[in-house]
Design a protein around this motif. Structure first.
Motif, PDB file in Angstrom:
ATOM      1  N   ASN A 188      -1.044  -1.124  -7.295  1.00 44.12           N
ATOM      2  CA  ASN A 188      -0.822   0.209  -6.732  1.00 44.12           C
ATOM      3  C   ASN A 188      -0.861   1.274  -7.819  1.00 44.12           C
ATOM      4  O   ASN A 188      -1.015   0.968  -9.004  1.00 44.12           O
ATOM      5  CB  ASN A 188       0.505   0.260  -5.949  1.00 44.12           C
ATOM      6  CG  ASN A 188       1.716  -0.022  -6.829  1.00 44.12           C
ATOM      7  OD1 ASN A 188       1.818   0.465  -7.951  1.00 44.12           O
ATOM      8  ND2 ASN A 188       2.646  -0.818  -6.318  1.00 44.12           N
ATOM      9  N   SER A 189      -0.724   2.519  -7.413  1.00 44.89           N
ATOM     10  CA  SER A 189      -0.887   3.626  -8.357  1.00 44.89           C
ATOM     11  C   SER A 189       0.259   3.738  -9.352  1.00 44.89           C
ATOM     12  O   SER A 189       0.181   4.525 -10.300  1.00 44.89           O
ATOM     13  CB  SER A 189      -1.017   4.949  -7.597  1.00 44.89           C
ATOM     14  OG  SER A 189       0.156   5.213  -6.851  1.00 44.89           O
ATOM     15  N   SER A 224       3.514   3.003   4.631  1.00 45.33           N
ATOM     16  CA  SER A 224       4.029   2.504   3.352  1.00 45.33           C
ATOM     17  C   SER A 224       5.321   1.749   3.619  1.00 45.33           C
ATOM     18  O   SER A 224       6.084   2.108   4.523  1.00 45.33           O
ATOM     19  CB  SER A 224       4.276   3.672   2.394  1.00 45.33           C
ATOM     20  OG  SER A 224       4.906   3.217   1.212  1.00 45.33           O
ATOM     21  N   ILE A 225       5.574   0.728   2.808  1.00 43.02           N
ATOM     22  CA  ILE A 225       6.779  -0.080   3.020  1.00 43.02           C
ATOM     23  C   ILE A 225       7.907   0.368   2.100  1.00 43.02           C
ATOM     24  O   ILE A 225       7.686   0.888   1.005  1.00 43.02           O
ATOM     25  CB  ILE A 225       6.498  -1.576   2.786  1.00 43.02           C
ATOM     26  CG1 ILE A 225       6.059  -1.841   1.335  1.00 43.02           C
ATOM     27  CG2 ILE A 225       5.473  -2.098   3.762  1.00 43.02           C
ATOM     28  CD1 ILE A 225       5.983  -3.322   0.984  1.00 43.02           C
ATOM     29  N   GLU A 257      -5.995  -6.805 -14.728  1.00 40.57           N
ATOM     30  CA  GLU A 257      -6.449  -5.772 -15.650  1.00 40.57           C
ATOM     31  C   GLU A 257      -5.938  -4.395 -15.222  1.00 40.57           C
ATOM     32  O   GLU A 257      -6.035  -4.020 -14.055  1.00 40.57           O
ATOM     33  CB  GLU A 257      -7.974  -5.764 -15.719  1.00 40.57           C
ATOM     34  CG  GLU A 257      -8.536  -4.785 -16.742  1.00 40.57           C
ATOM     35  CD  GLU A 257     -10.055  -4.852 -16.836  1.00 40.57           C
ATOM     36  OE1 GLU A 257     -10.619  -4.045 -17.584  1.00 40.57           O
ATOM     37  OE2 GLU A 257     -10.640  -5.718 -16.161  1.00 40.57           O
ATOM     38  N   GLY A 258      -5.406  -3.651 -16.186  1.00 44.57           N
ATOM     39  CA  GLY A 258      -4.898  -2.312 -15.898  1.00 44.57           C
ATOM     40  C   GLY A 258      -3.452  -2.270 -15.462  1.00 44.57           C
ATOM     41  O   GLY A 258      -2.895  -1.188 -15.278  1.00 44.57           O
ATOM     42  N   GLN A 259      -2.803  -3.416 -15.320  1.00 42.77           N
ATOM     43  CA  GLN A 259      -1.415  -3.439 -14.874  1.00 42.77           C
ATOM     44  C   GLN A 259      -0.491  -3.035 -16.014  1.00 42.77           C
ATOM     45  O   GLN A 259      -0.606  -3.508 -17.142  1.00 42.77           O
ATOM     46  CB  GLN A 259      -1.041  -4.831 -14.367  1.00 42.77           C
ATOM     47  CG  GLN A 259       0.307  -4.888 -13.669  1.00 42.77           C
ATOM     48  CD  GLN A 259       0.470  -6.173 -12.856  1.00 42.77           C
ATOM     49  OE1 GLN A 259      -0.508  -6.859 -12.538  1.00 42.77           O
ATOM     50  NE2 GLN A 259       1.707  -6.491 -12.507  1.00 42.77           N
ATOM     51  N   THR A 260       0.453  -2.127 -15.724  1.00 41.46           N
ATOM     52  CA  THR A 260       1.359  -1.619 -16.757  1.00 41.46           C
ATOM     53  C   THR A 260       2.814  -2.005 -16.529  1.00 41.46           C
ATOM     54  O   THR A 260       3.659  -1.758 -17.392  1.00 41.46           O
ATOM     55  CB  THR A 260       1.276  -0.083 -16.829  1.00 41.46           C
ATOM     56  OG1 THR A 260       1.629   0.472 -15.552  1.00 41.46           O
ATOM     57  CG2 THR A 260      -0.118   0.374 -17.226  1.00 41.46           C
ATOM     58  N   ASP A 288       5.789  10.181  -2.511  1.00 41.86           N
ATOM     59  CA  ASP A 288       6.580   9.801  -1.350  1.00 41.86           C
ATOM     60  C   ASP A 288       5.952   8.663  -0.563  1.00 41.86           C
ATOM     61  O   ASP A 288       6.169   8.539   0.648  1.00 41.86           O
ATOM     62  CB  ASP A 288       6.795  10.999  -0.419  1.00 41.86           C
ATOM     63  CG  ASP A 288       7.671  12.052  -1.065  1.00 41.86           C
ATOM     64  OD1 ASP A 288       7.467  13.233  -0.752  1.00 41.86           O
ATOM     65  OD2 ASP A 288       8.537  11.700  -1.879  1.00 41.86           O
ATOM     66  N   ALA A 289       5.179   7.827  -1.216  1.00 41.66           N
ATOM     67  CA  ALA A 289       4.473   6.779  -0.485  1.00 41.66           C
ATOM     68  C   ALA A 289       5.088   5.407  -0.674  1.00 41.66           C
ATOM     69  O   ALA A 289       4.852   4.526   0.125  1.00 41.66           O
ATOM     70  CB  ALA A 289       3.013   6.737  -0.918  1.00 41.66           C
ATOM     71  N   ILE A 290       5.841   5.211  -1.736  1.00 46.18           N
ATOM     72  CA  ILE A 290       6.448   3.904  -1.967  1.00 46.18           C
ATOM     73  C   ILE A 290       7.933   4.099  -2.242  1.00 46.18           C
ATOM     74  O   ILE A 290       8.323   4.925  -3.049  1.00 46.18           O
ATOM     75  CB  ILE A 290       5.797   3.179  -3.160  1.00 46.18           C
ATOM     76  CG1 ILE A 290       4.358   2.798  -2.817  1.00 46.18           C
ATOM     77  CG2 ILE A 290       6.589   1.928  -3.533  1.00 46.18           C
ATOM     78  CD1 ILE A 290       3.647   2.072  -3.931  1.00 46.18           C
ATOM     79  N   VAL A 291       8.729   3.360  -1.516  1.00 47.97           N
ATOM     80  CA  VAL A 291      10.167   3.360  -1.748  1.00 47.97           C
ATOM     81  C   VAL A 291      10.572   1.936  -2.054  1.00 47.97           C
ATOM     82  O   VAL A 291      10.119   0.995  -1.405  1.00 47.97           O
ATOM     83  CB  VAL A 291      10.930   3.871  -0.503  1.00 47.97           C
ATOM     84  CG1 VAL A 291      12.418   3.519  -0.614  1.00 47.97           C
ATOM     85  CG2 VAL A 291      10.774   5.374  -0.366  1.00 47.97           C
TER      86      VAL A 291
END
Length: 292
Positions: A13-14, A87-88, A104-107, A129-132
């Motif tokens: 995810n972002s 979103s959950i 790849e790209g995971q932080t 406000d998309a992920i809680v």
């Protein structure tokens, strides 16, 4: 409604982490499948039905109860297509930094076990406000400026600050910039050992200097150049000026002499010294005056 939507999947995810579908517990949510608006408690607009966990994702169908103006509005926008994402809200139960769970790209670490407690209709998924999520009992809304409770990965290629710090330390220590952590630690241990040896040598030198100064002061007391109660003063003086200047000062001092040594013990002379011609002439004048 006929519009099945994805609640979550294994993709990145972002916010830089993943939620493994295989580790998501939906049993509690299925008993109370609330559908909220933008993750806000008290804004129930319906429920989720036909929840499925398959092919690495969780899907379901939103149903709007139309009991409130907000629910009716969301239903119209959902049918029109201006609202189309959900979103959950989930509890983080376990995370992992193991390479097998990273992409790849995971932080941030991968959430390997979690529990869904609500689903919301949102305007932008996996963004503001998309992920809680809740971790250790605290709810965090990532889109409101809160810090993500999942720590950054130190071994992630995109997070190279620790590597940069190691490179700078290596160069400061005189090592090549390619030196690894083991080489840096070995160099630090070597420097610490050298520092300890230097400190021991300095302490030994100070001990020898003090011994020389004390011996010089004791010799000065023995030679009666200073008194015993002056010992501490001259030792401190030696510490300040050094043994050479202290010796020069002591050498220039004269030994103290007893008063009795300055008094003559020779007997008084038995005869008077001879008079001068002037004294003899004066005696002659005084004698003549007496005769008259």
């Amino acid at each position: 409604m006929g519009k099945r939507v994805r609640l979550t999947n294994d993709t990145l995810n972002s916010y830089g982490y993943r939620v493994l579908t295989s580790g998501v517990d939906v049993s509690q949510y299925e008993r109370n499948p609330l559908l909220l608006y933008m993750h806000e408690r008290g804004k129930v607009i319906g429920y989720m039905k036909d929840i499925r966990v398959e092919d690495g994702e969780i899907t379901g169908e939103p149903c709007f109860d139309e009991a409130t103006e907000l629910s009716r509005q969301c239903k119209k926008q959902w049918e029109f297509g201006s609202l189309r994402m959900v979103s959950i809200g989930f509890d983080v139960l376990e995370t992992s930094k193991d390479a097998e769970y990273l992409v790849e790209g995971q932080t941030r670490p991968t959430v390997t076990k979690s529990r869904i407690y609500e689903v919301s209709v949102v305007d932008i998924g996996a963004n503001d406000d998309a992920i809680v999520l809740r971790k250790d009992g605290t709810q965090i809304t990532l889109g409101d400026g809160s810090d993500c409770p999942l720590p950054l990965l130190n071994n992630n290629p995109n997070n190279n600050q620790p590597q940069m710090e190691l490179k700078q330390i290596a160069l400061t220590l005189g090592l090549p910039e390619t030196a690894d952590e083991a080489a840096v630690n070995a160099k630090l241990a070597e420097l610490k050992s050298s520092k300890d040896d230097a400190e021991k040598m300095r302490e030994e030198n100070e001990r020898l200097k003090l011994a020389q100064i004390t011996a010089a002061v004791d010799a000065a007391i023995e030679a009666k150049k200073i008194t015993a109660d002056q010992k501490d003063h001259f030792i401190n003086l030696g510490k300040k000026v050094g043994i050479e200047d202290l010796n020069t000062t002591i050498t220039a001092m004269t030994p103290a002499v007893k008063l009795s040594g300055t008094l003559s013990t020779d007997p008084a002379p038995t005869t008077l010294p001879a008079k001068s011609p002037w004294e003899e002439r004066m005696d002659e004048i005084r004698a003549n005056l007496k005769k008259q």
